[in-house]
Design a protein around this motif. Structure first.
Motif, PDB file in Angstrom:
ATOM      1  N   GLY A 568    -126.845  11.944   5.947  1.00 43.64           N
ATOM      2  CA  GLY A 568    -126.604  11.323   4.670  1.00 43.64           C
ATOM      3  C   GLY A 568    -127.658  10.747   3.833  1.00 43.64           C
ATOM      4  N   PHE A 569    -128.869  10.828   4.421  1.00 37.64           N
ATOM      5  CA  PHE A 569    -129.954  10.576   3.651  1.00 37.64           C
ATOM      6  C   PHE A 569    -131.114  11.378   3.456  1.00 37.64           C
ATOM      7  N   SER A 570    -131.946  11.449   2.413  1.00 31.79           N
ATOM      8  CA  SER A 570    -132.979  12.322   2.174  1.00 31.79           C
ATOM      9  C   SER A 570    -134.398  11.395   2.058  1.00 31.79           C
ATOM     10  N   LEU A 571    -135.183  12.191   2.343  1.00 32.17           N
ATOM     11  CA  LEU A 571    -136.732  11.717   2.373  1.00 32.17           C
ATOM     12  C   LEU A 571    -137.564  12.535   1.152  1.00 32.17           C
ATOM     13  N   ALA A 572    -138.315  11.674   0.434  1.00 36.04           N
ATOM     14  CA  ALA A 572    -139.408  12.276  -0.428  1.00 36.04           C
ATOM     15  C   ALA A 572    -140.700  11.464  -0.264  1.00 36.04           C
TER      16      ALA A 572
END
Length: 618
Positions: A568-572
């Motif tokens: 449910g998380f994303s990385l940038a």
């Protein structure tokens, strides 16, 4: 018994470094009582009046009636029940039922007179109190929980009412003053709670390679408030530096190196007034850089203000490096005089350079005064990871290494350091991700250590990682070797998670070792103000955000997020513009986690951008 309760305020200032595990105080009440001896019943037309003054009904026109009211006497009673509702044969009825006299020997207060109940509706004795009366204690020196000012010291009455004890120093250097009306500290730096944003910090020089001290040790002070922050730095009784940080800006302050802490390669040492004390008139965030400018032996730490310190810590360090005899370390800084610190080595003992009250196996009990530092250094084949620090007053703990390879045998060596989070602030679940390589097209590998805070800790990984899943003792850890995997680690008890950037010759692009503590998702924030020294080949901020969150870096929208499995998380990985002077901001419409790092040929630094320590993960 009809009771009027008056709450007594409890002072709350930041200067004593409130403990994360302290419970909220239950404040006493002062009771004024009216005791009817029998059931009082007053029949009135619906909506025409209310029952007042122990059985006298007041009609809507202001007149009073006593129709149907039984005789009233004053008796001590233990309980009162009140029922309001319609009767079966007419108008609403209000009834107050007294269940009986107060128990024998129970103490009640009538102003400053203590009365002892006889259990039959009367009192067996009455004692005028010289100072105060508090139920159920009787005559006391002061009412428990009440506060007063003695000069600029806020004092609180002990829970047994026997006297006063110092609660907070309303420090004028932090813009605080003690309010005689409330006995509490007042000012922007009062009642800060457990936020990583504070007004009182202890920057601490740590073990570092000799010969690099032309490159300054420094702190970056970030002021997110709407008012200028006046900064004062001292060491012991000696003034060191002053500065004013404008609202919503960051200012770097260079401070002298402390030779007793950085120089040589040992032994362990206790340094009187070894730490600096940094105080601000507005809540600020502080990061320390060891050293400041881009070089081949750097790292940085997010400092925690004293209002978040506790007496319980785990240590993440790294093994002694035999190649050049450089040591892993941890360091403890005290906030208060006569702080007793117990140092427990991992696995009962690890090769340690004795000194400062620490033995050759890394165990010891030392007493520190305010600003003192005990720095513990590993010896050949020693590793301080998993050491447990306990103290009877709040302390600050760092872990790291003078200069080491990650993994051992892969060039080149670099300095490691990070401020440890208190055990109370640790969590049972973390998301672990690697940083970016300098070109932004690939990721930099890390080694991950997961340390148990309690015995018999069971770990779960998603996706699975090929390591031991059960940690038998507090301080035991597992190490995930060189990896670029993104995963969630979950435990049935609180754990500490540390990441170590691998050396440049490991084959994952430019940059050498640096160290980072993972932040629990529960402690993410929606805004950050941080500093990235612009002399690095590249600076980045990594952002962990709930998928779909709107995030801005320096006012520009971030759009290159990639999902992290089913978390449910994303990385940038967001490159930072080195032309801005080093000050950067992150803002989001949801809470996000960040880490900040810089890289160059055989050099790096890395630190967590912040965390909400007032959210205690369960």
């Amino acid at each position: 018994m009809l009771t009027l309760g008056v709450a007594l305020p409890l002072a709350a200032c930041s200067d004593d470094g409130g403990r994360l595990d302290s419970a909220s105080a239950t404040l006493p009440t002062t009771n004024a009582t009216v005791n009817p001896s029998t059931t009082v019943s007053t029949d009135t037309p619906t909506g025409s009046g209310t029952s007042t003054d122990a059985g006298t009904a007041s009609d809507s026109d202001g007149s009073s009636t006593t129709d149907g009211v039984d005789s009233i006497t004053t008796l001590p009673t233990s309980t009162t029940s009140t029922t309001v509702g319609p009767t079966t044969d007419g108008p609403d009825t209000t009834s107050t039922t007294v269940e009986g006299p107060c128990p024998e020997d129970q103490i009640e207060c009538d102003g400053t007179t203590a009365k002892v109940c006889d259990g039959m509706g009367g009192f067996k004795s009455e004692t005028p109190c010289a100072m105060a009366c508090a139920e159920p204690l009787g005559c006391v020196t002061c009412v428990p929980g009440s506060t007063q000012c003695v000069g600029q010291v806020s004092q609180v009455c002990k829970q047994d009412g026997s006297g006063w004890e110092d609660q907070n120093d309303c420090d004028p250097v932090q813009g605080l003053a003690c309010d005689p009306g409330t006995g509490q500290c007042l000012g922007a730096c009062a009642d800060l709670g457990l936020s990583y944003i504070g007004c009182d910090y202890y920057p601490t020089v740590l073990q570092q390679l000799d010969g690099f001290q032309a490159n300054p040790y420094a702190v970056a002070v970030a002021n997110t408030s709407a008012s200028p922050a006046n900064i004062t730095v001292t060491r012991g009784a000696n003034p060191v530096a002053m500065a004013t940080v404008p609202a919503n800006s960051v200012q770097v302050m260079e401070l002298p190196w402390v030779a007793e802490l950085y120089s040589g390669t040992g032994p362990s040492v206790l340094v009187t007034d070894g730490a600096y004390r940094l105080r601000s008139t507005q809540p600020v965030t502080v990061y320390q850089f060891n050293p400041l400018n881009a070089d081949v032996t750097n790292d940085a730490s997010l400092l925690l203000p004293v209002n978040t310190w506790t007496g319980n810590y785990l240590v993440a360090s790294w093994p002694f490096w035999n190649g050049f005899g450089y040591a892993g370390f941890y360091a403890v800084t005290a906030r208060h005089d006569n702080t007793t610190v117990t140092l427990k080595a991992p696995k009962g003992g690890t090769p340690t350079q004795a000194g400062g009250g620490v033995d050759g196996q890394g165990n010891g009990v030392v007493v520190l005064n305010e600003g003192d530092v005990i720095q513990v250094l590993s010896a050949t084949n020693g590793d301080e990871t998993g050491a447990i620090v306990t103290a009877d007053k709040p302390v600050q703990v760092f872990g790291g290494h003078e200069c080491t390879q990650v993994p051992i045998g892969i060039t080149a060596c670099d300095h490691l350091e990070e401020s440890m989070f208190p055990i109370e602030a640790l969590a049972k679940e973390y998301i672990v991700v690697p940083p970016s390589q300098v070109n932004g097209n690939a990721e930099k590998a890390v080694i991950v250590r997961i340390v148990a805070s309690e015995a018999n800790t069971t770990l779960t990984f998603d996706p699975d990682q090929p390591v031991n899943k059960v940690l038998a003792n507090a301080g035991d850890f597992v190490e995930i070797p060189t990896t670029v995997a993104k995963f969630v680690v979950t435990a049935d008890k609180k754990i500490l998670v540390a990441e170590y950037m691998v050396g440049q010759d490991a084959g994952y692009g430019t940059s050498d070792p640096a160290m980072l503590l993972a932040v629990p998702t529960a402690q993410f924030r929606s805004n950050y103000l941080m500093y990235a020294q612009p002399g690095w080949s590249a600076n980045f901020v990594d952002i962990l955000a709930p998928t779909g969150a709107s995030v801005q870096v320096d006012g520009a929208a971030v759009g290159n997020f990639s999902a992290i499995g089913a978390t449910g998380f994303s990385l940038a990985h967001v490159p930072l513009n080195n032309g801005t002077g080093g000050t950067h901001s992150v803002s989001a419409d949801q809470k996000v986690g960040i880490s900040v790092y810089g890289v160059l040929n055989y050099g790096s630094y890395w630190y967590p951008g912040g965390l909400d320590l007032d959210v205690i993960p369960q």
